[in-house]
Design a protein around this motif. Structure first.
Motif, PDB file in Angstrom:
ATOM      1  N   ALA A 199       0.851  -1.191   0.000  1.00  0.00           N
ATOM      2  CA  ALA A 199       0.000   0.000   0.000  1.00  0.00           C
ATOM      3  C   ALA A 199       0.887   1.242   0.000  1.00  0.00           C
ATOM      4  CB  ALA A 199      -0.914  -0.004   1.217  1.00  0.00           C
ATOM      5  N   PRO A 200       0.789   2.077  -1.030  1.00  0.00           N
ATOM      6  CA  PRO A 200       1.623   3.281  -1.095  1.00  0.00           C
ATOM      7  C   PRO A 200       1.443   4.214   0.106  1.00  0.00           C
ATOM      8  CG  PRO A 200       0.590   2.871  -3.211  1.00  0.00           C
ATOM      9  CD  PRO A 200      -0.018   1.913  -2.249  1.00  0.00           C
ATOM     10  N   ALA A 201       0.220   4.331   0.634  1.00  0.00           N
ATOM     11  CA  ALA A 201      -0.016   5.223   1.777  1.00  0.00           C
ATOM     12  C   ALA A 201       0.785   4.768   2.997  1.00  0.00           C
ATOM     13  CB  ALA A 201      -1.503   5.277   2.105  1.00  0.00           C
ATOM     14  N   LYS A 202       0.862   3.453   3.230  1.00  0.00           N
ATOM     15  CA  LYS A 202       1.666   2.928   4.343  1.00  0.00           C
ATOM     16  C   LYS A 202       3.149   3.209   4.115  1.00  0.00           C
ATOM     17  CE  LYS A 202      -0.065  -0.894   6.825  1.00  0.00           C
ATOM     18  NZ  LYS A 202      -0.252  -2.329   6.979  1.00  0.00           N
ATOM     19  N   ALA A 203       3.577   3.081   2.876  1.00  0.00           N
ATOM     20  CA  ALA A 203       4.977   3.349   2.548  1.00  0.00           C
ATOM     21  C   ALA A 203       5.325   4.808   2.828  1.00  0.00           C
ATOM     22  CB  ALA A 203       5.247   3.008   1.081  1.00  0.00           C
ATOM     23  N   LEU A 204       4.408   5.710   2.506  1.00  0.00           N
ATOM     24  CA  LEU A 204       4.649   7.131   2.758  1.00  0.00           C
ATOM     25  C   LEU A 204       4.704   7.425   4.257  1.00  0.00           C
ATOM     26  CD1 LEU A 204       2.427   8.766  -0.008  1.00  0.00           C
ATOM     27  CD2 LEU A 204       4.933   8.677   0.087  1.00  0.00           C
ATOM     28  N   ARG A 205       3.848   6.772   5.029  1.00  0.00           N
ATOM     29  CA  ARG A 205       3.892   6.961   6.487  1.00  0.00           C
ATOM     30  C   ARG A 205       5.240   6.489   7.043  1.00  0.00           C
ATOM     31  NH1 ARG A 205      -1.526   5.525   6.128  1.00  0.00           N
ATOM     32  NH2 ARG A 205      -1.152   3.381   6.754  1.00  0.00           N
ATOM     33  N   ARG A 206       5.740   5.383   6.521  1.00  0.00           N
ATOM     34  CA  ARG A 206       7.036   4.866   6.966  1.00  0.00           C
ATOM     35  C   ARG A 206       8.161   5.840   6.593  1.00  0.00           C
ATOM     36  NH1 ARG A 206      10.076   2.300  10.551  1.00  0.00           N
ATOM     37  NH2 ARG A 206      11.599   0.902   9.632  1.00  0.00           N
ATOM     38  N   ALA A 207       8.050   6.446   5.411  1.00  0.00           N
ATOM     39  CA  ALA A 207       9.086   7.378   4.941  1.00  0.00           C
ATOM     40  C   ALA A 207       9.128   8.665   5.752  1.00  0.00           C
ATOM     41  CB  ALA A 207       8.863   7.699   3.467  1.00  0.00           C
ATOM     42  N   GLU A 208       8.083   8.928   6.533  1.00  0.00           N
ATOM     43  CA  GLU A 208       8.079  10.132   7.365  1.00  0.00           C
ATOM     44  C   GLU A 208       9.101  10.057   8.491  1.00  0.00           C
ATOM     45  OE1 GLU A 208       4.044  10.605   8.620  1.00  0.00           O
ATOM     46  OE2 GLU A 208       3.398  11.388   6.677  1.00  0.00           O
ATOM     47  N   ASP A 209       9.445   8.833   8.922  1.00  0.00           N
ATOM     48  CA  ASP A 209      10.376   8.731  10.052  1.00  0.00           C
ATOM     49  C   ASP A 209      11.556   7.802   9.830  1.00  0.00           C
ATOM     50  OD1 ASP A 209       9.311   6.176  10.302  1.00  0.00           O
ATOM     51  OD2 ASP A 209       7.965   6.711  11.914  1.00  0.00           O
ATOM     52  N   THR A 210      11.663   7.228   8.637  1.00  0.00           N
ATOM     53  CA  THR A 210      12.777   6.327   8.349  1.00  0.00           C
ATOM     54  C   THR A 210      13.424   6.733   7.029  1.00  0.00           C
ATOM     55  OG1 THR A 210      11.647   4.529   9.488  1.00  0.00           O
ATOM     56  CG2 THR A 210      13.449   3.915   8.021  1.00  0.00           C
ATOM     57  N   ALA A 211      14.729   6.915   7.049  1.00  0.00           N
ATOM     58  CA  ALA A 211      15.446   7.323   5.844  1.00  0.00           C
ATOM     59  C   ALA A 211      15.693   6.123   4.931  1.00  0.00           C
ATOM     60  CB  ALA A 211      16.771   7.967   6.224  1.00  0.00           C
ATOM     61  N   PHE A 212      15.451   6.312   3.646  1.00  0.00           N
ATOM     62  CA  PHE A 212      15.710   5.290   2.635  1.00  0.00           C
ATOM     63  C   PHE A 212      16.694   5.832   1.623  1.00  0.00           C
ATOM     64  CE2 PHE A 212      11.715   3.981   4.449  1.00  0.00           C
ATOM     65  CZ  PHE A 212      11.818   2.605   4.490  1.00  0.00           C
ATOM     66  N   ASP A 213      17.558   4.953   1.143  1.00  0.00           N
ATOM     67  CA  ASP A 213      18.503   5.339   0.101  1.00  0.00           C
ATOM     68  C   ASP A 213      17.885   5.197  -1.276  1.00  0.00           C
ATOM     69  OD1 ASP A 213      21.008   5.754   1.720  1.00  0.00           O
ATOM     70  OD2 ASP A 213      20.471   3.723   2.335  1.00  0.00           O
ATOM     71  N   LEU A 214      16.989   4.225  -1.420  1.00  0.00           N
ATOM     72  CA  LEU A 214      16.405   3.910  -2.723  1.00  0.00           C
ATOM     73  C   LEU A 214      14.967   3.464  -2.536  1.00  0.00           C
ATOM     74  CD1 LEU A 214      16.667   3.144  -5.811  1.00  0.00           C
ATOM     75  CD2 LEU A 214      17.482   0.916  -5.037  1.00  0.00           C
ATOM     76  N   VAL A 215      14.092   3.905  -3.435  1.00  0.00           N
ATOM     77  CA  VAL A 215      12.716   3.414  -3.463  1.00  0.00           C
ATOM     78  C   VAL A 215      12.431   2.916  -4.875  1.00  0.00           C
ATOM     79  CG1 VAL A 215      11.737   5.722  -3.882  1.00  0.00           C
ATOM     80  CG2 VAL A 215      10.284   3.915  -2.991  1.00  0.00           C
ATOM     81  N   VAL A 216      11.885   1.699  -4.947  1.00  0.00           N
ATOM     82  CA  VAL A 216      11.496   1.087  -6.223  1.00  0.00           C
ATOM     83  C   VAL A 216       9.990   0.901  -6.170  1.00  0.00           C
ATOM     84  CG1 VAL A 216      11.770  -0.883  -7.768  1.00  0.00           C
ATOM     85  CG2 VAL A 216      13.710  -0.134  -6.363  1.00  0.00           C
ATOM     86  N   SER A 217       9.283   1.515  -7.119  1.00  0.00           N
ATOM     87  CA  SER A 217       7.821   1.480  -7.096  1.00  0.00           C
ATOM     88  C   SER A 217       7.268   0.977  -8.424  1.00  0.00           C
ATOM     89  CB  SER A 217       7.270   2.878  -6.824  1.00  0.00           C
ATOM     90  OG  SER A 217       5.867   2.902  -6.948  1.00  0.00           O
ATOM     91  N   ASP A 218       6.160   0.247  -8.318  1.00  0.00           N
ATOM     92  CA  ASP A 218       5.398  -0.129  -9.503  1.00  0.00           C
ATOM     93  C   ASP A 218       4.726   1.123 -10.054  1.00  0.00           C
ATOM     94  OD1 ASP A 218       4.175  -1.711 -11.444  1.00  0.00           O
ATOM     95  OD2 ASP A 218       2.467  -2.184 -10.163  1.00  0.00           O
ATOM     96  N   TYR A 219       4.461   1.138 -11.340  1.00  0.00           N
ATOM     97  CA  TYR A 219       3.771   2.287 -11.940  1.00  0.00           C
ATOM     98  C   TYR A 219       2.264   2.186 -11.752  1.00  0.00           C
ATOM     99  CZ  TYR A 219       1.856   5.484 -15.347  1.00  0.00           C
ATOM    100  OH  TYR A 219       1.123   6.473 -15.946  1.00  0.00           O
ATOM    101  N   ARG A 220       1.695   1.018 -12.056  1.00  0.00           N
ATOM    102  CA  ARG A 220       0.237   0.846 -11.997  1.00  0.00           C
ATOM    103  C   ARG A 220      -0.171   0.200 -10.680  1.00  0.00           C
ATOM    104  NH1 ARG A 220      -2.833   2.243 -16.939  1.00  0.00           N
ATOM    105  NH2 ARG A 220      -1.207   2.534 -18.469  1.00  0.00           N
ATOM    106  N   MET A 221      -0.788   1.003  -9.807  1.00  0.00           N
ATOM    107  CA  MET A 221      -1.315   0.489  -8.547  1.00  0.00           C
ATOM    108  C   MET A 221      -2.701   1.100  -8.342  1.00  0.00           C
ATOM    109  SD  MET A 221       2.063   0.655  -6.057  1.00  0.00           S
ATOM    110  CE  MET A 221       2.485   2.358  -6.425  1.00  0.00           C
ATOM    111  N   PRO A 222      -3.637   0.343  -7.751  1.00  0.00           N
ATOM    112  CA  PRO A 222      -5.012   0.841  -7.637  1.00  0.00           C
ATOM    113  C   PRO A 222      -5.168   2.025  -6.681  1.00  0.00           C
ATOM    114  CG  PRO A 222      -4.784  -1.292  -6.550  1.00  0.00           C
ATOM    115  CD  PRO A 222      -3.494  -1.028  -7.263  1.00  0.00           C
ATOM    116  N   GLU A 223      -4.426   2.037  -5.593  1.00  0.00           N
ATOM    117  CA  GLU A 223      -4.587   3.095  -4.589  1.00  0.00           C
ATOM    118  C   GLU A 223      -4.059   4.436  -5.098  1.00  0.00           C
ATOM    119  OE1 GLU A 223      -2.777   3.949  -0.204  1.00  0.00           O
ATOM    120  OE2 GLU A 223      -3.318   1.873  -0.656  1.00  0.00           O
TER     121      GLU A 223
END
Length: 199
Positions: free
Chosen positions: A42-66
Motif C-alpha cells: 500500500a503506497p499510503a503505508k509506505a509514505l507513512r514509513r518514509a516520514e520517520d525512516t530514511a531510505f537510500d532507494l525506493v522502487v515502485s510499480d507504476y500501476r497500482m489501484p490506490e
C-alpha cells in the motif's frame, strides 16, 4: 548498509524483488553491498514509513489501484528528496514514463518482466549514485561550515535530518504544547509536553 523500499500492490512481485536483492548482492570495490529491504503493498503505508525512516532507494510499480507510481514517487520526493527513485512498469505507457521523469524525477525506468542481472545492476548503480550524493553534500556542508556560511548547528541538523527524516520537526499544539508523534498515529488524545521558554 543501504535501506531500500519496495512498493507494489502485488505481493508475489514484492517477494520476488526481495529475494532477488537478498541473493548474492553485487560487489562494490571488493565489498558486498548489504541491503535492508522493506516491502509495502500500500503506497499510503509506505509514505507513512518514509516520514520517520530514511531510505537510500525506493522502487515502485507504476500501476497500482490506490495511487499510481508517479503520484506516489512525487509524494515520496516531498518527504525524502535525496533518495533515489526507480519505477517498474509492465505497460508501455509513454505519457506515464514522461510524467515519472519530469514530475517524480526518477533515476531509472525498468520494464516488467525484468532481467534479474539488469535489475540488480540498476539497483547497485542507483546506490552508488546515492553514496556520491551524500558524500558531495557532506563535503559541501563542511566547506560552508568552515567558511561560516552555515553554523555547525545547521550542519548537524542537516546530517540528522538525512539519517532520520522528520527528527528536526516539532508538532506544536495551538496552546504551545508539543504534540508527540505517537499520539498522531494512534488517534489518542495528544500527550502534551510543556517547554519552559522563560529563563
Amino acid at each position: 548498509m543501504y535501506r531500500i523500499m519496495l512498493v507494489d500492490d502485488e505481493e508475489n512481485i514484492l517477494n520476488a524483488l526481495r529475494r532477488l536483492l537478498a541473493a548474492r548482492p553485487l560487489h562494490e570495490a571488493g565489498e558486498q553491498k548489504k541491503y535492508t529491504v522493506e516491502i509495502f503493498s500500500a503506497p499510503a503505508k509506505a509514505l507513512r514509513r518514509a516520514e520517520d525512516t530514511a531510505f537510500d532507494l525506493v522502487v515502485s510499480d507504476y500501476r497500482m489501484p490506490e495511487m499510481d507510481g508517479v503520484v506516489f514517487l512525487k509524494a515520496f520526493r516531498q518527504l525524502q528528496s535525496e533518495a533515489v527513485r526507480i519505477i517498474l512498469s509492465g505497460y508501455a505507457d509513454l505519457d506515464g514514463l514522461i510524467g515519472a521523469i519530469n514530475e517524480a524525477q526518477i533515476y531509472r525506468f525498468i520494464a516488467k518482466p525484468w532481467n534479474d542481472f539488469e535489475l540488480k545492476a540498476a539497483v547497485a548503480q542507483a546506490l552508488d549514485y546515492r553514496r556520491l550524493q551524500l558524500e558531495n553534500q557532506r563535503l559541501a556542508d563542511e566547506v560552508r561550515a568552515q567558511r561560516g556560511i552555515i553554523t555547525r548547528q545547521e550542519f548537524e541538523l542537516r546530517r540528522l535530518e538525512q539519517e532520520s527524516p522528520g527528527i528536526t520537526r516539532v508538532n506544536w499544539g495551538p496552546d504551545g504544547s508539543v504534540i508527540m508523534d505517537e499520539d498522531l498515529e494512534t488517534g489518542a488524545a495528544p500527550t502534551k509536553t510543556w517547554l519552559n521558554t522563560t529563563k
